[in-house]
Design a protein around this motif. Structure first.
Motif, PDB file in Angstrom:
ATOM      1  N   VAL A 111      -5.984   1.474  -1.367  1.00  0.00           N
ATOM      2  CA  VAL A 111      -5.504   2.310  -2.752  1.00  0.00           C
ATOM      3  C   VAL A 111      -5.783   2.053  -4.082  1.00  0.00           C
ATOM      4  O   VAL A 111      -6.308   0.749  -4.473  1.00  0.00           O
ATOM      5  CB  VAL A 111      -4.075   2.462  -2.656  1.00  0.00           C
ATOM      6  CG1 VAL A 111      -3.315   3.597  -4.035  1.00  0.00           C
ATOM      7  CG2 VAL A 111      -3.865   2.726  -1.745  1.00  0.00           C
ATOM      8  N   ASP A 112      -6.637   2.668  -4.805  1.00  0.00           N
ATOM      9  CA  ASP A 112      -6.957   3.151  -5.823  1.00  0.00           C
ATOM     10  C   ASP A 112      -6.323   4.211  -6.943  1.00  0.00           C
ATOM     11  O   ASP A 112      -6.015   4.810  -6.531  1.00  0.00           O
ATOM     12  CB  ASP A 112      -8.865   3.164  -5.965  1.00  0.00           C
ATOM     13  CG  ASP A 112      -9.734   2.475  -5.059  1.00  0.00           C
ATOM     14  OD1 ASP A 112     -10.252   1.133  -5.584  1.00  0.00           O
ATOM     15  OD2 ASP A 112     -10.168   2.749  -4.209  1.00  0.00           O
ATOM     16  N   ILE A 113      -5.902   3.253  -8.454  1.00  0.00           N
ATOM     17  CA  ILE A 113      -5.153   3.711  -9.557  1.00  0.00           C
ATOM     18  C   ILE A 113      -6.035   3.598 -10.493  1.00  0.00           C
ATOM     19  O   ILE A 113      -5.315   2.634 -10.842  1.00  0.00           O
ATOM     20  CB  ILE A 113      -3.542   4.458  -8.795  1.00  0.00           C
ATOM     21  CG1 ILE A 113      -3.360   4.641  -7.851  1.00  0.00           C
ATOM     22  CG2 ILE A 113      -2.877   4.670 -10.097  1.00  0.00           C
ATOM     23  CD1 ILE A 113      -1.933   4.969  -7.631  1.00  0.00           C
TER      24      ILE A 113
ATOM     25  N   LEU B  97       1.349   7.334  -5.878  1.00  0.00           N
ATOM     26  CA  LEU B  97      -0.375   8.485  -5.197  1.00  0.00           C
ATOM     27  C   LEU B  97      -0.374   9.554  -6.034  1.00  0.00           C
ATOM     28  O   LEU B  97      -0.735  10.887  -5.973  1.00  0.00           O
ATOM     29  CB  LEU B  97      -0.370   8.622  -4.076  1.00  0.00           C
ATOM     30  CG  LEU B  97      -0.659   7.572  -3.424  1.00  0.00           C
ATOM     31  CD1 LEU B  97      -0.989   7.358  -1.579  1.00  0.00           C
ATOM     32  CD2 LEU B  97      -1.825   6.398  -3.584  1.00  0.00           C
TER      33      LEU B  97
ATOM     34  N   GLY C  63      -6.694  -1.762  -8.438  1.00  0.00           N
ATOM     35  CA  GLY C  63      -7.008  -0.982  -6.839  1.00  0.00           C
ATOM     36  C   GLY C  63      -6.369  -2.704  -5.573  1.00  0.00           C
ATOM     37  O   GLY C  63      -6.110  -3.856  -6.382  1.00  0.00           O
TER      38      GLY C  63
ATOM     39  N   ARG D 292      -9.227  11.018  -2.353  1.00  0.00           N
ATOM     40  CA  ARG D 292      -9.273  11.471  -4.000  1.00  0.00           C
ATOM     41  C   ARG D 292      -7.578  12.546  -3.877  1.00  0.00           C
ATOM     42  O   ARG D 292      -8.715  13.426  -3.135  1.00  0.00           O
ATOM     43  CB  ARG D 292      -9.929  11.746  -4.940  1.00  0.00           C
ATOM     44  CG  ARG D 292     -11.157  10.408  -4.838  1.00  0.00           C
ATOM     45  CD  ARG D 292     -12.314  10.819  -5.806  1.00  0.00           C
ATOM     46  NE  ARG D 292     -13.096   9.646  -5.913  1.00  0.00           N
ATOM     47  CZ  ARG D 292     -14.596   9.763  -5.905  1.00  0.00           C
ATOM     48  NH1 ARG D 292     -14.943  10.673  -4.817  1.00  0.00           N
ATOM     49  NH2 ARG D 292     -15.302   8.868  -5.585  1.00  0.00           N
ATOM     50  N   TRP D 293      -7.274  11.686  -4.884  1.00  0.00           N
ATOM     51  CA  TRP D 293      -6.151  13.140  -5.493  1.00  0.00           C
ATOM     52  C   TRP D 293      -6.496  12.957  -7.194  1.00  0.00           C
ATOM     53  O   TRP D 293      -6.419  12.825  -7.118  1.00  0.00           O
ATOM     54  CB  TRP D 293      -4.419  12.146  -5.332  1.00  0.00           C
ATOM     55  CG  TRP D 293      -3.869  12.130  -4.177  1.00  0.00           C
ATOM     56  CD1 TRP D 293      -3.157  13.601  -2.850  1.00  0.00           C
ATOM     57  CD2 TRP D 293      -4.620  10.974  -3.233  1.00  0.00           C
ATOM     58  NE1 TRP D 293      -3.347  12.698  -1.785  1.00  0.00           N
ATOM     59  CE2 TRP D 293      -3.298  11.179  -1.733  1.00  0.00           C
ATOM     60  CE3 TRP D 293      -4.885   9.704  -3.256  1.00  0.00           C
ATOM     61  CZ2 TRP D 293      -3.541  10.470  -0.709  1.00  0.00           C
ATOM     62  CZ3 TRP D 293      -5.110   9.382  -2.356  1.00  0.00           C
ATOM     63  CH2 TRP D 293      -4.205   9.363  -0.659  1.00  0.00           C
TER      64      TRP D 293
ATOM     65  N   ALA E 215      -6.197   9.041  -8.042  1.00  0.00           N
ATOM     66  CA  ALA E 215      -5.718   7.790  -7.727  1.00  0.00           C
ATOM     67  C   ALA E 215      -6.799   7.810  -6.213  1.00  0.00           C
ATOM     68  O   ALA E 215      -7.026   9.617  -6.012  1.00  0.00           O
ATOM     69  CB  ALA E 215      -4.117   8.195  -6.961  1.00  0.00           C
TER      70      ALA E 215
ATOM     71  N   LEU F 229       0.692  -1.239  -0.310  1.00  0.00           N
ATOM     72  CA  LEU F 229       0.098  -0.115   0.002  1.00  0.00           C
ATOM     73  C   LEU F 229       0.923   0.929   0.203  1.00  0.00           C
ATOM     74  O   LEU F 229       0.923   2.497  -0.471  1.00  0.00           O
ATOM     75  CB  LEU F 229      -1.192   0.115   0.676  1.00  0.00           C
ATOM     76  CG  LEU F 229      -1.769  -1.190   1.574  1.00  0.00           C
ATOM     77  CD1 LEU F 229      -3.146  -1.335   2.292  1.00  0.00           C
ATOM     78  CD2 LEU F 229      -2.855  -0.885   0.078  1.00  0.00           C
TER      79      LEU F 229
ATOM     80  N   ALA G  29      -5.547  -3.443  -1.280  1.00  0.00           N
ATOM     81  CA  ALA G  29      -6.203  -3.443  -0.250  1.00  0.00           C
ATOM     82  C   ALA G  29      -6.507  -4.448   0.779  1.00  0.00           C
ATOM     83  O   ALA G  29      -6.155  -5.645   0.274  1.00  0.00           O
ATOM     84  CB  ALA G  29      -7.992  -2.822  -0.285  1.00  0.00           C
TER      85      ALA G  29
ATOM     86  N   LEU H 121      -7.789   6.790  -1.442  1.00  0.00           N
ATOM     87  CA  LEU H 121      -6.995   6.335  -0.744  1.00  0.00           C
ATOM     88  C   LEU H 121      -8.390   5.993   0.017  1.00  0.00           C
ATOM     89  O   LEU H 121      -9.566   6.791  -0.156  1.00  0.00           O
ATOM     90  CB  LEU H 121      -6.259   6.141   0.299  1.00  0.00           C
ATOM     91  CG  LEU H 121      -6.316   5.549   1.758  1.00  0.00           C
ATOM     92  CD1 LEU H 121      -5.645   4.511   1.632  1.00  0.00           C
ATOM     93  CD2 LEU H 121      -5.630   6.567   2.974  1.00  0.00           C
ATOM     94  N   HIS H 122      -9.190   4.559   0.414  1.00  0.00           N
ATOM     95  CA  HIS H 122     -10.998   3.958   0.953  1.00  0.00           C
ATOM     96  C   HIS H 122     -10.423   3.261   2.253  1.00  0.00           C
ATOM     97  O   HIS H 122      -9.395   2.925   2.753  1.00  0.00           O
ATOM     98  CB  HIS H 122     -11.008   3.867  -0.293  1.00  0.00           C
ATOM     99  CG  HIS H 122     -10.879   1.805  -0.492  1.00  0.00           C
ATOM    100  ND1 HIS H 122      -9.817   1.823  -1.702  1.00  0.00           N
ATOM    101  CD2 HIS H 122     -10.934   1.286   0.026  1.00  0.00           C
ATOM    102  CE1 HIS H 122      -9.931   0.218  -1.659  1.00  0.00           C
ATOM    103  NE2 HIS H 122     -10.395  -0.106  -0.991  1.00  0.00           N
TER     104      HIS H 122
END
Length: 346
Positions: free
Chosen positions: A62-64, A13, A68, A345-346, A18, A8, A70, A20-21
């Protein structure tokens, strides 16, 4: 799970897509008695029913750009039984007279506690259709998977009977078998199918559409229980066992759990229908979400269990909170749902 957190932290990022959840969910149903009493003293009011189950999840990831990863942890329990078994257990816990005549008993228990790493990939098309498969690599440290079936008889205040037992476990809850606690490794596959339009959207998710854990040295007890009685009119389940105990490899299958949702958007509010299928039962919950009000409040009613659901969330869908219960006195609830999610989110 040090490797999980290392992965992670190593995910870049810098992408605008991108995020983070954090997701937390808990869903519990107990047909014969309140959820609080199910694992307690069974002192509450008894109701008709032959199942009890709970599914609990924690996920941090993390999702990009459609990918994802996790950390995930789960705690699941499923009990299936006939109404006579629930009645006998209720009488035993409350020191009530035994039922008369022959009483068939049947109980199947399934349990898993595990954690691991979840990998996910989303595929989207211009027509609004999307597909999201995911694979969780799991390590388990608690499990139960067994069945007991037999016949008990009450005659002149004495309660006797026999039951066949086929039982695998990480902790023996029946006969106190002592052994080295096993560990299991496996995987779980989820699949989400969805569609988004201008004013409508729908999705269907199959959780554990394929899933199994392999236990290398799983304790296995199989044989026959002889339930002895005592000379008064109360029930006493005090079994003597004849059979075999051994350690052997075992594959524990995961039951499929299906959920879905349909949303019809209006000017300032949404009409929503949630569906859930598990243990050969279907739950439907129509509801309304008011987008024009602060917090986008949601109100829904689940038909089968009479469960009211209340929810809140922000306009950008960064966070949401939902609580559902069949009674406002949560200690008496036989259907209880809690969901929380937060995303940056970024």
């Amino acid at each position: 799970m040090r490797l999980t957190f290392f992965l992670l932290l190593c995910v870049p990022l810098t992408s605008a897509a991108a995020g983070l959840h954090l997701k937390v969910s808990s869903r519990s149903v107990s047909e014969p008695i309140a959820i609080k009493e199910l694992a307690g003293d069974w002192r509450g009011t008894q109701h008709p029913g032959d199942i009890a189950w709970t599914r609990n999840r924690i996920e941090l990831g993390v999702d990009i750009n459609g990918w994802g990863i996790a950390y995930t942890q789960r705690y699941d329990y499923v009990l299936r039984f006939n109404s006579e078994t629930a009645d006998i257990y209720y009488r035993d816990k409350n020191d009530l007279p035994a039922p008369q005549g022959d009483v068939p008993v049947r109980l199947h228990a399934w349990h898993l506690r595990a954690q691991g790493v979840k990998f996910q990939r989303s595929f989207k098309w211009r027509n609004g259709v999307y597909v999201t498969p995911s694979v969780s690599l799991l390590k388990g440290w608690q499990f139960q998977d067994g069945e007991m079936q037999g016949l008990l008889r009450s005659d002149s205040g004495t309660f006797n009977g026999q039951a066949d037992l086929d039982y695998r476990y990480s902790q023996d809850l029946l006969l106190d078998h002592q052994f080295r606690t096993p560990s299991g490794k496996g995987l779980a596959v989820d699949l989400t199918l969805g569609w988004r339009g201008e004013s409508r959207q729908a999705w269907l998710q199959f959780q554990d559409i394929y899933g199994a854990l392999w236990w290398r040295h799983a304790p296995h007890t199989h044989g026959r229980l002889n339930t002895m009685g005592r000379g008064d009119e109360s029930v006493q389940l005090d079994p003597a066992f004849s059979g075999r105990r051994e350690l052997k490899p075992y594959r524990q299958r995961l039951p499929v759990y299906t959920v879905g949702r349909y949303v019809q958007q209006q000017d300032d509010w949404d009409l929503q229908l949630d569906a859930e299928y598990f243990m050969d039962r279907l739950w439907l919950r129509p509801g309304i979400r008011w987008r024009a009000l602060l917090g986008n409040p949601y109100l829904g009613y689940e038909v089968r269990d009479g469960q009211w659901a209340l929810g809140l969330g922000d306009d950008r869908k960064r966070w949401h909170l939902q609580l559902a219960s069949d009674t406002w006195r949560l200690e008496r609830a036989r259907a209880l749902t809690l969901e929380f999610g937060y995303m940056v989110r970024w």
